[in-house]
Design a protein around this motif. Structure first.
Motif, PDB file in Angstrom:
ATOM      1  N   PRO A 244     -12.413 -10.290 -12.693  1.00 33.35           N
ATOM      2  CA  PRO A 244     -12.261 -10.626 -11.275  1.00 33.35           C
ATOM      3  C   PRO A 244     -12.719  -9.452 -10.409  1.00 33.35           C
ATOM      4  O   PRO A 244     -12.844  -8.327 -10.894  1.00 33.35           O
ATOM      5  N   PRO A 245     -13.001  -9.673  -9.133  1.00 33.00           N
ATOM      6  CA  PRO A 245     -13.388  -8.575  -8.237  1.00 33.00           C
ATOM      7  C   PRO A 245     -12.290  -7.509  -8.218  1.00 33.00           C
ATOM      8  O   PRO A 245     -11.101  -7.825  -8.167  1.00 33.00           O
ATOM      9  N   LEU A 246     -12.702  -6.239  -8.259  1.00 36.56           N
ATOM     10  CA  LEU A 246     -11.736  -5.140  -8.283  1.00 36.56           C
ATOM     11  C   LEU A 246     -11.760  -4.385  -6.958  1.00 36.56           C
ATOM     12  O   LEU A 246     -12.827  -4.105  -6.415  1.00 36.56           O
ATOM     13  N   VAL A 247     -10.591  -4.081  -6.456  1.00 36.98           N
ATOM     14  CA  VAL A 247     -10.456  -3.368  -5.185  1.00 36.98           C
ATOM     15  C   VAL A 247     -10.016  -1.938  -5.464  1.00 36.98           C
ATOM     16  O   VAL A 247      -8.954  -1.724  -6.059  1.00 36.98           O
ATOM     17  N   PRO A 248     -10.801  -0.930  -5.070  1.00 34.51           N
ATOM     18  CA  PRO A 248     -10.397   0.468  -5.300  1.00 34.51           C
ATOM     19  C   PRO A 248      -9.068   0.768  -4.604  1.00 34.51           C
ATOM     20  O   PRO A 248      -8.793   0.266  -3.511  1.00 34.51           O
ATOM     21  N   THR A 249      -8.262   1.608  -5.244  1.00 34.72           N
ATOM     22  CA  THR A 249      -6.950   1.950  -4.678  1.00 34.72           C
ATOM     23  C   THR A 249      -7.023   3.171  -3.769  1.00 34.72           C
ATOM     24  O   THR A 249      -6.113   3.404  -2.969  1.00 34.72           O
ATOM     25  N   GLY A 250      -8.083   3.983  -3.935  1.00 33.28           N
ATOM     26  CA  GLY A 250      -8.140   5.227  -3.182  1.00 33.28           C
ATOM     27  C   GLY A 250      -7.591   6.402  -3.964  1.00 33.28           C
ATOM     28  O   GLY A 250      -7.756   7.561  -3.560  1.00 33.28           O
ATOM     29  N   PHE A 251      -6.965   6.133  -5.097  1.00 36.11           N
ATOM     30  CA  PHE A 251      -6.483   7.193  -5.978  1.00 36.11           C
ATOM     31  C   PHE A 251      -7.566   7.437  -7.039  1.00 36.11           C
ATOM     32  O   PHE A 251      -7.798   6.593  -7.901  1.00 36.11           O
ATOM     33  N   ASP A 252      -8.196   8.603  -6.946  1.00 36.96           N
ATOM     34  CA  ASP A 252      -9.380   8.873  -7.774  1.00 36.96           C
ATOM     35  C   ASP A 252      -9.108   8.736  -9.270  1.00 36.96           C
ATOM     36  O   ASP A 252      -9.923   8.180 -10.009  1.00 36.96           O
ATOM     37  N   VAL A 253      -7.974   9.271  -9.734  1.00 36.53           N
ATOM     38  CA  VAL A 253      -7.679   9.241 -11.168  1.00 36.53           C
ATOM     39  C   VAL A 253      -7.596   7.800 -11.667  1.00 36.53           C
ATOM     40  O   VAL A 253      -8.139   7.448 -12.719  1.00 36.53           O
ATOM     41  N   TRP A 254      -6.929   6.943 -10.913  1.00 32.72           N
ATOM     42  CA  TRP A 254      -6.799   5.532 -11.295  1.00 32.72           C
ATOM     43  C   TRP A 254      -8.154   4.833 -11.221  1.00 32.72           C
ATOM     44  O   TRP A 254      -8.558   4.118 -12.144  1.00 32.72           O
TER      45      TRP A 254
ATOM     46  N   VAL B 176      -7.892  -2.503  -8.654  1.00 32.18           N
ATOM     47  CA  VAL B 176      -6.955  -3.545  -9.092  1.00 32.18           C
ATOM     48  C   VAL B 176      -7.587  -4.904  -8.808  1.00 32.18           C
ATOM     49  O   VAL B 176      -8.334  -5.060  -7.841  1.00 32.18           O
ATOM     50  N   PRO B 177      -7.335  -5.904  -9.655  1.00 33.03           N
ATOM     51  CA  PRO B 177      -7.923  -7.231  -9.442  1.00 33.03           C
ATOM     52  C   PRO B 177      -7.515  -7.820  -8.091  1.00 33.03           C
ATOM     53  O   PRO B 177      -6.340  -7.786  -7.730  1.00 33.03           O
ATOM     54  N   PHE B 178      -8.485  -8.324  -7.362  1.00 28.87           N
ATOM     55  CA  PHE B 178      -8.206  -8.945  -6.068  1.00 28.87           C
ATOM     56  C   PHE B 178      -7.242 -10.121  -6.240  1.00 28.87           C
ATOM     57  O   PHE B 178      -7.419 -10.963  -7.110  1.00 28.87           O
ATOM     58  N   GLY B 179      -6.208 -10.166  -5.413  1.00 29.59           N
ATOM     59  CA  GLY B 179      -5.243 -11.251  -5.477  1.00 29.59           C
ATOM     60  C   GLY B 179      -4.194 -11.090  -6.554  1.00 29.59           C
ATOM     61  O   GLY B 179      -3.375 -11.981  -6.766  1.00 29.59           O
ATOM     62  N   SER B 180      -4.187  -9.949  -7.255  1.00 29.58           N
ATOM     63  CA  SER B 180      -3.214  -9.751  -8.333  1.00 29.58           C
ATOM     64  C   SER B 180      -1.887  -9.242  -7.777  1.00 29.58           C
ATOM     65  O   SER B 180      -1.793  -8.824  -6.622  1.00 29.58           O
ATOM     66  N   LEU B 181      -0.883  -9.295  -8.615  1.00 31.14           N
ATOM     67  CA  LEU B 181       0.452  -8.825  -8.244  1.00 31.14           C
ATOM     68  C   LEU B 181       0.724  -7.513  -8.954  1.00 31.14           C
ATOM     69  O   LEU B 181       0.556  -7.404 -10.168  1.00 31.14           O
ATOM     70  N   MET B 182       1.131  -6.502  -8.196  1.00 25.65           N
ATOM     71  CA  MET B 182       1.505  -5.216  -8.776  1.00 25.65           C
ATOM     72  C   MET B 182       2.974  -4.958  -8.479  1.00 25.65           C
ATOM     73  O   MET B 182       3.452  -5.190  -7.367  1.00 25.65           O
ATOM     74  N   ILE B 183       3.685  -4.466  -9.483  1.00 25.57           N
ATOM     75  CA  ILE B 183       5.090  -4.112  -9.306  1.00 25.57           C
ATOM     76  C   ILE B 183       5.203  -2.598  -9.391  1.00 25.57           C
ATOM     77  O   ILE B 183       4.778  -1.991 -10.363  1.00 25.57           O
ATOM     78  N   ILE B 184       5.775  -1.992  -8.364  1.00 26.33           N
ATOM     79  CA  ILE B 184       5.984  -0.548  -8.350  1.00 26.33           C
ATOM     80  C   ILE B 184       7.448  -0.292  -8.671  1.00 26.33           C
ATOM     81  O   ILE B 184       8.338  -0.762  -7.964  1.00 26.33           O
ATOM     82  N   GLY B 185       7.695   0.445  -9.749  1.00 26.13           N
ATOM     83  CA  GLY B 185       9.073   0.702 -10.169  1.00 26.13           C
ATOM     84  C   GLY B 185       9.340   2.183 -10.305  1.00 26.13           C
ATOM     85  O   GLY B 185       8.491   2.937 -10.781  1.00 26.13           O
ATOM     86  N   ALA B 186      10.507   2.623  -9.875  1.00 26.15           N
ATOM     87  CA  ALA B 186      10.913   4.025 -10.026  1.00 26.15           C
ATOM     88  C   ALA B 186      12.404   4.126  -9.749  1.00 26.15           C
ATOM     89  O   ALA B 186      13.024   3.178  -9.243  1.00 26.15           O
ATOM     90  N   ASN B 187      12.975   5.287 -10.091  1.00 32.43           N
ATOM     91  CA  ASN B 187      14.375   5.530  -9.784  1.00 32.43           C
ATOM     92  C   ASN B 187      14.569   5.667  -8.280  1.00 32.43           C
ATOM     93  O   ASN B 187      13.601   5.729  -7.521  1.00 32.43           O
TER      94      ASN B 187
END
Length: 213
Positions: free
Chosen positions: A172-182, A189-200
């Motif tokens: 699928p089309p990928l959208v840059p995050t702006g974080f160079d390492v990633w 990240v795939p356009f239209g995808s769901l990302m879950i951010i988890g941390a303490n």
């Protein structure tokens, strides 16, 4: 005094990863982490196992691991002298995971309590800081526990189509995050995808989300 580790159990886990039949060894490896090992030779062996698997994709046999020059001589001697039997049945492999998980939790609880007692004996103490540390420590102990997980692939009956799409090489089309390492590794990240951010608590979830936006 309660034990914080089982040397025999840790060595049996290492041996079973290397020698268990079929794909049971790799399954066991996937359920364990470095925190499950506290005995120095077992820690060395597990760390070396992970490195070998990451680079070659294959699990070495136990003898090859025990004679690996990267592992210290004292540890190699202990590993070679282990008389622990290889776990072959699923129930035996599950018992290894349950046992190592129990000791991991005990160690986490013990060291958290030890740090708390040390803080209480000091002349000045930041109570909120100690409470926050304990909250995060206990959360880490509980959330990394081994649990049965059911993985769902696809929606409805579209899993076959997803597999075909993956094998065909289309993405699928990928959208840059702006974080160079990633972005260097994954493009975006795939356009239209769901990302879950988890941390303490106070782990930076909101900051990261804001930076992504």
């Amino acid at each position: 005094c309660m034990k914080l580790l089982s040397v025999n159990l840790e060595l049996r886990a290492i041996k079973s990863i290397c020698e268990a039949p079929s794909n049971k060894g790799s399954s066991l490896l996937g359920q364990l982490a470095s925190g499950h090992f506290y005995h120095p030779p077992a820690q060395e062996a597990f760390s070396r196992l992970l490195n070998i698997v990451r680079h070659s994709g294959e699990i070495p046999d136990y003898t090859a691991l025990c004679t690996d020059p990267v592992i210290t001589e004292d540890s190699r001697e202990i590993l070679l002298g282990s008389t622990e039997t290889v776990a072959k049945r699923t129930s035996s492999l599950e018992a290894i995971v349950v046992g190592l998980e129990k000791y991991r939790k005990l160690r986490g609880l013990f060291f958290t309590a030890e740090q708390t007692i040390t803080a209480l004996t000091e002349q000045t103490m930041d109570l909120d800081k100690v409470l926050e540390h304990n909250t995060n420590a206990l959360l880490k102990i509980r959330t990394t526990a081994v649990q049965d997980q059911l993985v769902h692939f696809g929606r409805g009956n579209n899993s076959s189509g997803l597999v075909t799409e993956l094998l065909s090489g289309t993405t699928p089309p990928l959208v840059p995050t702006g974080f160079d390492v990633w972005d260097r590794r994954s493009v975006g990240v795939p356009f239209g995808s769901l990302m879950i951010i988890g941390a303490n608590t106070s782990g930076g979830k909101s900051t990261l989300a804001g930076q992504l936006l």
